[in-house]
Design a protein around this motif. Structure first.
Motif, short mmCIF file in Angstrom:
data_model
loop_
_atom_site.label_atom_id
_atom_site.label_comp_id
_atom_site.label_asym_id
_atom_site.label_seq_id
_atom_site.Cartn_x
_atom_site.Cartn_y
_atom_site.Cartn_z
N ARG A 104 -20.20 11.67 -1.71
CA ARG A 104 -19.54 10.70 -2.59
C ARG A 104 -20.47 10.24 -3.71
NH1 ARG A 104 -15.09 7.21 -1.86
NH2 ARG A 104 -14.83 6.07 -3.78
N MET A 105 -21.74 10.02 -3.39
CA MET A 105 -22.69 9.52 -4.39
C MET A 105 -22.90 10.51 -5.53
SD MET A 105 -23.36 6.51 -3.28
CE MET A 105 -24.79 5.93 -4.19
N VAL A 106 -22.77 11.81 -5.25
CA VAL A 106 -22.94 12.83 -6.29
C VAL A 106 -21.97 12.62 -7.44
CG1 VAL A 106 -22.66 15.31 -6.75
CG2 VAL A 106 -23.93 14.56 -4.74
N SER A 107 -20.76 12.16 -7.13
CA SER A 107 -19.73 12.01 -8.16
C SER A 107 -19.84 10.71 -8.95
CB SER A 107 -18.34 12.11 -7.53
OG SER A 107 -18.10 10.99 -6.69
N LEU A 108 -20.74 9.82 -8.56
CA LEU A 108 -20.88 8.52 -9.23
C LEU A 108 -21.93 8.58 -10.33
CD1 LEU A 108 -20.86 6.19 -6.10
CD2 LEU A 108 -18.93 6.77 -7.59
N GLU A 109 -21.76 7.72 -11.32
CA GLU A 109 -22.73 7.58 -12.40
C GLU A 109 -23.89 6.71 -11.93
OE1 GLU A 109 -22.63 8.99 -15.47
OE2 GLU A 109 -20.85 10.07 -14.79
N PRO A 110 -25.10 6.93 -12.45
CA PRO A 110 -26.21 6.03 -12.13
C PRO A 110 -25.84 4.58 -12.43
CG PRO A 110 -27.03 7.97 -13.24
CD PRO A 110 -25.52 8.03 -13.32
N GLY A 111 -26.19 3.69 -11.52
CA GLY A 111 -25.86 2.28 -11.66
C GLY A 111 -24.58 1.89 -10.94
N ALA A 112 -23.79 2.86 -10.53
CA ALA A 112 -22.55 2.57 -9.82
C ALA A 112 -22.86 1.98 -8.45
CB ALA A 112 -21.71 3.84 -9.67
N SER B 20 -33.33 5.79 0.96
CA SER B 20 -34.73 6.00 0.65
C SER B 20 -35.01 7.46 0.27
CB SER B 20 -35.58 5.60 1.85
OG SER B 20 -36.93 5.87 1.62
N GLU B 21 -34.49 8.37 1.04
CA GLU B 21 -34.72 9.80 0.80
C GLU B 21 -34.08 10.30 -0.48
OE1 GLU B 21 -36.55 12.21 2.67
OE2 GLU B 21 -37.39 10.33 3.40
N ASP B 22 -32.87 9.80 -0.80
CA ASP B 22 -32.13 10.28 -1.96
C ASP B 22 -32.38 9.45 -3.22
OD1 ASP B 22 -31.11 12.04 -0.05
OD2 ASP B 22 -29.13 12.05 -0.97
N GLY B 23 -33.18 8.39 -3.10
CA GLY B 23 -33.54 7.60 -4.27
C GLY B 23 -32.53 6.56 -4.69
N HIS B 24 -31.61 6.18 -3.80
CA HIS B 24 -30.65 5.13 -4.10
C HIS B 24 -31.19 3.79 -3.61
CE1 HIS B 24 -27.99 8.35 -5.12
NE2 HIS B 24 -27.97 8.80 -3.88
N ARG B 25 -30.62 2.70 -4.10
CA ARG B 25 -31.06 1.37 -3.68
C ARG B 25 -30.05 0.77 -2.72
NH1 ARG B 25 -31.20 -4.36 -5.68
NH2 ARG B 25 -29.53 -3.85 -7.12
N LEU B 26 -30.52 0.41 -1.54
CA LEU B 26 -29.69 -0.32 -0.59
C LEU B 26 -29.74 -1.79 -0.98
CD1 LEU B 26 -27.92 -0.30 1.92
CD2 LEU B 26 -30.02 -0.50 3.28
N VAL B 27 -28.66 -2.28 -1.54
CA VAL B 27 -28.61 -3.63 -2.09
C VAL B 27 -28.39 -4.65 -0.99
CG1 VAL B 27 -27.37 -5.15 -3.70
CG2 VAL B 27 -27.74 -2.74 -4.28
N GLU B 28 -27.50 -4.33 -0.06
CA GLU B 28 -27.14 -5.30 0.98
C GLU B 28 -26.64 -4.57 2.21
OE1 GLU B 28 -23.99 -9.01 1.54
OE2 GLU B 28 -24.46 -8.30 -0.47
N THR B 29 -26.91 -5.16 3.38
CA THR B 29 -26.36 -4.69 4.65
C THR B 29 -25.69 -5.87 5.32
OG1 THR B 29 -28.13 -3.06 4.91
CG2 THR B 29 -26.91 -3.66 6.89
N ARG B 30 -24.45 -5.67 5.76
CA ARG B 30 -23.71 -6.72 6.46
C ARG B 30 -23.29 -6.20 7.83
NH1 ARG B 30 -19.24 -8.70 2.00
NH2 ARG B 30 -20.72 -9.48 0.47
N THR B 31 -23.49 -7.04 8.85
CA THR B 31 -22.95 -6.75 10.17
C THR B 31 -21.58 -7.40 10.24
OG1 THR B 31 -25.16 -6.71 11.12
CG2 THR B 31 -23.32 -7.01 12.64
N VAL B 32 -20.58 -6.62 10.60
CA VAL B 32 -19.20 -7.10 10.71
C VAL B 32 -18.68 -6.74 12.09
CG1 VAL B 32 -18.78 -6.92 8.21
CG2 VAL B 32 -18.26 -4.98 9.69
N ASP B 33 -17.55 -7.31 12.47
CA ASP B 33 -16.95 -6.97 13.76
C ASP B 33 -16.75 -5.47 13.85
OD1 ASP B 33 -16.83 -9.48 14.85
OD2 ASP B 33 -14.74 -9.84 14.29
#
Length: 79
Positions: A27-35, A55-68
């Protein structure tokens, strides 16, 4: 940052390792940088796998949420 600012949601609930990472990578391949994309998972290993993928692919993990029943990850495409 509110959910309304997010460009996409990617529902990967019900998939087990390694499918959440493989599908997110595709999915990330089809997105523009900054998306931004919210990735929704129920796979308990995603809390390890998604940050490692970012980390491996060079993207930024902005937030992680634990949900039900799982986790949501906000990822920014970097390149």
């Amino acid at each position: 940052m509110s959910d309304s600012d997010i460009a996409a949601r990617y529902d990967l609930r019900g998939l087990k390792c390694p499918l959440p990472v493989l599908k997110t990578r595709k999915r990330m391949v089809s997105l523009e940088p900054g998306a931004l994309v919210w990735v929704e998972t129920t796979d308990p290993l995603a809390v390890v796998d998604i940050p490692h993928f970012c980390s491996e692919d060079g993207h930024r993990l902005v937030e992680t949420r634990t949900v039900d029943g799982g986790h949501h990850f906000l990822i920014e495409k970097r390149r």
